[in-house]
Design an enzyme around this catalytic site. Structure first.
Site, PDB file in Angstrom:
ATOM      1  N   ASP A  99     -42.254 -26.536 102.713  1.00  8.90           N
ATOM      2  CA  ASP A  99     -40.864 -26.489 102.591  1.00  8.90           C
ATOM      3  C   ASP A  99     -40.543 -24.503 103.055  1.00  8.90           C
ATOM      4  O   ASP A  99     -40.047 -24.431 102.908  1.00  8.90           O
ATOM      5  CB  ASP A  99     -40.109 -26.341 101.297  1.00  8.90           C
ATOM      6  CG  ASP A  99     -41.158 -26.788 100.001  1.00  8.90           C
ATOM      7  OD1 ASP A  99     -41.817 -25.989 100.056  1.00  8.90           O
ATOM      8  OD2 ASP A  99     -40.729 -26.746  98.304  1.00  8.90           O
ATOM      9  N   SER A 100     -41.630 -24.103 103.148  1.00  5.46           N
ATOM     10  CA  SER A 100     -41.366 -21.893 103.150  1.00  5.46           C
ATOM     11  C   SER A 100     -41.205 -22.598 104.607  1.00  5.46           C
ATOM     12  O   SER A 100     -40.528 -21.281 104.824  1.00  5.46           O
ATOM     13  CB  SER A 100     -43.144 -21.850 103.347  1.00  5.46           C
ATOM     14  OG  SER A 100     -43.896 -22.615 104.172  1.00  5.46           O
ATOM     15  N   ASP A 125     -44.589 -31.450 103.150  1.00  2.63           N
ATOM     16  CA  ASP A 125     -43.796 -31.152 101.810  1.00  2.63           C
ATOM     17  C   ASP A 125     -42.283 -32.204 101.197  1.00  2.63           C
ATOM     18  O   ASP A 125     -41.769 -32.525 102.208  1.00  2.63           O
ATOM     19  CB  ASP A 125     -43.190 -29.666 102.028  1.00  2.63           C
ATOM     20  CG  ASP A 125     -44.356 -28.498 100.742  1.00  2.63           C
ATOM     21  OD1 ASP A 125     -45.094 -28.943  99.851  1.00  2.63           O
ATOM     22  OD2 ASP A 125     -43.913 -27.701 100.700  1.00  2.63           O
ATOM     23  N   LYS A 183     -46.740 -33.659  99.917  1.00  2.00           N
ATOM     24  CA  LYS A 183     -47.351 -32.954  98.640  1.00  2.00           C
ATOM     25  C   LYS A 183     -46.184 -32.823  98.138  1.00  2.00           C
ATOM     26  O   LYS A 183     -44.781 -33.029  98.662  1.00  2.00           O
ATOM     27  CB  LYS A 183     -47.490 -31.952  99.230  1.00  2.00           C
ATOM     28  CG  LYS A 183     -47.572 -29.984  98.262  1.00  2.00           C
ATOM     29  CD  LYS A 183     -48.590 -29.077  99.034  1.00  2.00           C
ATOM     30  CE  LYS A 183     -47.845 -27.965  99.546  1.00  2.00           C
ATOM     31  NZ  LYS A 183     -46.521 -27.533  99.023  1.00  2.00           N
ATOM     32  N   GLU A 190     -45.160 -30.633  94.277  1.00  2.00           N
ATOM     33  CA  GLU A 190     -45.100 -29.437  93.250  1.00  2.00           C
ATOM     34  C   GLU A 190     -44.739 -29.735  92.044  1.00  2.00           C
ATOM     35  O   GLU A 190     -44.296 -30.336  91.280  1.00  2.00           O
ATOM     36  CB  GLU A 190     -43.992 -28.395  93.902  1.00  2.00           C
ATOM     37  CG  GLU A 190     -44.702 -27.595  94.791  1.00  2.00           C
ATOM     38  CD  GLU A 190     -43.214 -26.476  94.855  1.00  2.00           C
ATOM     39  OE1 GLU A 190     -42.741 -26.012  93.954  1.00  2.00           O
ATOM     40  OE2 GLU A 190     -43.613 -25.642  95.732  1.00  2.00           O
ATOM     41  N   GLU A 244     -51.622 -21.894  93.952  1.00  3.62           N
ATOM     42  CA  GLU A 244     -50.765 -20.682  94.860  1.00  3.62           C
ATOM     43  C   GLU A 244     -50.775 -19.423  93.453  1.00  3.62           C
ATOM     44  O   GLU A 244     -50.560 -19.968  92.331  1.00  3.62           O
ATOM     45  CB  GLU A 244     -49.459 -21.643  94.737  1.00  3.62           C
ATOM     46  CG  GLU A 244     -48.698 -20.036  95.783  1.00  3.62           C
ATOM     47  CD  GLU A 244     -47.974 -20.349  96.733  1.00  3.62           C
ATOM     48  OE1 GLU A 244     -47.575 -21.408  96.344  1.00  3.62           O
ATOM     49  OE2 GLU A 244     -46.878 -19.500  96.880  1.00  3.62           O
TER      50      GLU A 244
END
Ligand code: KIV
Length: 279
Positions: free
Chosen positions: A43-44, A82, A112, A114, A181
């Site tokens: 999602d970057s 993501d 993915k 978070e 991260e």
């Protein structure tokens, strides 16, 4: 295509896993041709491609659109997509509906998510449904505004201990891999030893089982400021600017298009078209 089992074997044998982000067909195809092990449509995307100030504006439809393009470009590379902000919270039905939609439409090999805490249940839910899950611990960009910015995590003994517990919980819930991260490099070794699934680091030092970088950072394109943990391995930004600058100049001074870029009509056809009126 390498599978989750291959990545576990790579970890066990000490072979580093290479992961990078890709949001489109040509980037994914180039990465596959260069032998990258795992692609992440992260999602970057929101920041490096769509121009948002953070990842929280990215929608499931954005992820599907770009995940599909990456899949078309790299059909033989393990693809992780993501789940964006807000899509893996709430009722089980809602989470499953979003996860199944993203998983099916992109053709991803894993999704993915978070965080830990209640996200551990989400990992377990998705795994039971048959969707492989990559966990994401340490700095969580989707929660940056809650924790007060993009800060290194796990710097105290207590928070480091918590991170190790979270990694164990992710593994127990069935996660196939963990992205960590921005954590101190000394903690990464402990994390890798604490679980049998691969730990993929970004800003986590050299001891991680593998590394992930954002494509636009690694080729230096469109990112004004490289984070401390990233390295530009080429300068695509420079090449892009130089190409656009040269094109602009060539149009203005009429050196483009040249003879070889034009199409030609035969003389007799021109005569038929204009007759004697041709100058
Ligand atoms: O969205 C993303 O690109 C990521 C990486 C920073 C790991 O999650």
């Amino acid at each position: 295509m390498k599978t989750v089992n291959d990545f576990k074997k790579m970890k066990a044998s000490g072979e580093k896993i290479v992961m990078m982000t890709a949001y489109d067909h040509p980037t994914a195809a180039a990465a596959e041709q260069e032998g990258v092990d795992i692609l992440l449509t992260g999602d970057s995307l929101g920041m490096v491609v769509l121009g948002y100030p953070s990842t929280v504006y990215v929608t499931a439809d954005d992820m599907i659109h770009h995940g599909k393009a990456a899949r078309r470009g790299a059909q033989d590379t393990f693809l992780v997509v993501d789940m964006p902000f807000g899509t893996f919270r709430g009722s089980e039905d809602r989470i499953l509906a979003e996860a199944v939609r993203i998983f099916q439409k992109t053709g991803a090999d894993a999704l993915k998510v978070e965080g830990a805490g209640e996200v551990i249940e989400t990992i377990s839910l998705l795994m039971k449904t048959g969707i492989p899950v990559v966990a994401h611990l340490g700095l969580l960009p989707q929660s940056a505004s809650v924790i007060g910015g993009y800060k290194v995590q796990g710097k105290t003994a207590e928070s480091a201990r918590q991170l190790i517990e979270e990694a164990r919980a992710c593994e127990s819930a069935g996660a196939c891999m963990i992205v960590v991260e921005c954590i101190p490099h000394q903690l990464t070794k402990q994390l890798c030893e604490a679980v049998s699934i691969p730990i993929i680091g970004i800003g986590a030092g050299v001891d991680a089982d593998g590394q992930v970088l954002v494509f636009h950072d690694l080729v230096q394109f469109g990112t004004h400021h490289l984070p401390k943990f990233a390295k530009g391995f080429s300068n695509a930004g420079e090449a892009v600017h130089s190409g656009i600058r040269s094109y602009t100049q060539a149009v203005r001074d009429c050196s483009f298009p040249a003879a070889q870029h034009q199409f030609t009509m035969k003389e007799e056809e021109l005569d038929a078209l204009y007759g004697g009126a041709r100058s």
